[in-house]
Design a protein around this motif. Structure first.
Motif, mmCIF file in Angstrom:
data_model
loop_
_atom_site.group_PDB
_atom_site.id
_atom_site.type_symbol
_atom_site.label_atom_id
_atom_site.label_comp_id
_atom_site.label_asym_id
_atom_site.label_seq_id
_atom_site.Cartn_x
_atom_site.Cartn_y
_atom_site.Cartn_z
ATOM 1 N N ASP A 150 34.499 -4.770 -38.079
ATOM 2 C CA ASP A 150 33.964 -3.685 -37.278
ATOM 3 C C ASP A 150 34.099 -3.933 -35.783
ATOM 4 O O ASP A 150 33.465 -3.271 -34.974
ATOM 5 N N HIS A 189 23.971 -8.955 -47.593
ATOM 6 C CA HIS A 189 24.203 -8.631 -48.995
ATOM 7 C C HIS A 189 23.089 -9.280 -49.797
ATOM 8 O O HIS A 189 22.853 -10.485 -49.687
ATOM 9 N N SER A 230 27.704 -8.196 -39.947
ATOM 10 C CA SER A 230 27.525 -6.751 -40.026
ATOM 11 C C SER A 230 26.220 -6.356 -40.711
ATOM 12 O O SER A 230 25.514 -5.470 -40.250
ATOM 13 N N VAL A 272 27.361 -10.452 -44.475
ATOM 14 C CA VAL A 272 28.659 -9.802 -44.646
ATOM 15 C C VAL A 272 29.288 -9.643 -43.271
ATOM 16 O O VAL A 272 28.674 -9.078 -42.359
ATOM 17 N N ASN A 273 30.495 -10.168 -43.107
ATOM 18 C CA ASN A 273 31.225 -10.034 -41.848
ATOM 19 C C ASN A 273 32.280 -8.942 -42.008
ATOM 20 O O ASN A 273 33.402 -9.186 -42.454
ATOM 21 N N GLY A 274 31.889 -7.716 -41.688
ATOM 22 C CA GLY A 274 32.810 -6.591 -41.801
ATOM 23 C C GLY A 274 33.771 -6.536 -40.624
ATOM 24 O O GLY A 274 33.510 -7.068 -39.545
#
Length: 326
Positions: free
Chosen positions: A221, A230, A227, A217-219
């Protein structure tokens, strides 16, 4: 003109690898390093170059490409290892949920089940050549394939792993290093295939494939690195080939019977305490084509899929060895 001498290339024979369990996913482990074996591997994250055509300014000409941007870190890690009786627990812990070991006095059983998140992620460190080291962080197993047949080669794990980051350095990461596990693979072990705990005949080969549904998952942030993981749906499938016992499973496929398929490898000298047992619950077998390749005994290959029940995970793997705890 002075000749340029290119340095010699590093050799696979010189590559060493170590792993350790992480206290926090993606944070470099600081203790518990173990040397581990492999046949093939890829390491590190790739950084593709991405076209990002910004227009409106005068350049040298109107046809050449402009400078590319560095893409986000990505790529999967691939590794093939022997199914070493001790080392297997490290990889299974990064793929499945591990329960506390049972047993005593050098005979322990470790149980791994599907349906939950991995027990722990891994830091995987590599020595590539003198003074060149790299470490993959936050490594989880995304796909695990187990293959066995009576060949000159040992049974193997073929794995696709997903990491969250990497570091490079001039030395191994800090922390004590345990001795390497003894060489104890499955090249001469006894494999059995059971349906509802009843042996069904001689298996010529066995392949189990666990797609564990792991993604990055590339949030948003402010960090270019992924990040977190999943952990999506797990899809256990596989196949086996039987010598002379095809009708039984052809009938199961025709009636859509659901049962428990167990694939078991045991040490010839201590089958009660040294084993790998893969129990697939809720198994349905697909109907194969009929196949004749000569006038002798016929064999048959069957594909299967496992599923969970009300109180049973789709896959349970039991590992019997002398390791007290992972």
């Amino acid at each position: 003109m002075t000749a340029t001498i290119l340095p010699s290339q590093s050799r696979g024979r010189a590559v060493q690898t170590r792993l350790a369990f992480e206290a926090t996913a993606g944070v470099l482990a600081t203790s518990g390093w173990k040397p581990v074996r492999f046949y093939t591997l890829t390491a590190g994250m790739d950084r593709p170059l991405v076209k990002d055509d910004q227009l409106g300014l005068a350049m040298n000409n109107v046809r050449d490409a402009t400078k590319r941007r560095k893409g986000l870190p990505g790529g999967s890690l691939r590794r093939t290892t022997p199914i070493n009786l001790s080392e297997a627990g490290y990889w299974l812990s990064a793929a499945l949920t591990r329960a506390d070991a049972t047993g005593a006095d050098g005979d322990y059983v470790h149980t791994f089940t599907s349906g939950g998140n991995p027990t722990q992620t891994l830091s995987l460190s590599h020595l590539w050549e003198t003074g060149h080291y790299s470490t993959d962080l936050g490594v989880a197993v995304a796909e695990l394939a187990i293959s066995a047949a009576k060949t000159d080669q040992a049974a193997r794990f073929n794995m696709t792993l997903v990491g969250l980051g990497e570091t490079e350095g001039e030395a191994w990461p800090a922390g004590a290093v345990a001795a390497a596990a003894a060489a104890d693979d499955f090249s001469d072990w006894r494999w059995r295939v059971l349906w509802n705990d009843v042996a069904i005949g001689t298996a010529l080969n066995v392949d189990v494939n666990l797609n564990l549904g792991v993604e990055r998952v590339n949030g948003l942030d402010g960090d270019e690195w992924p990040s977190f993981h999943h952990f999506g749906e797990i899809d256990p499938t596989g196949s086996f080939r039987l010598y002379g016992h095809g009708k039984v499973f052809r009938d199961f496929a025709a009636t859509n019977d659901v049962g428990v398929l167990t694939l078991e490898a045991t040490h010839p000298e201590d089958e009660d305490n040294r084993f790998l047992r893969i129990t697939n619950a809720g198994v349905q077998v697909s109907k194969p084509q009929r196949e004749i390749s000569g006038g002798g005994q016929t064999s048959a290959s069957f594909n299967f899929g496992a599923s969970q029940g009300a109180d049973t995970p789709a896959v349970t793997i039991e590992l019997g060895n002398g390791v007290a705890a992972y």
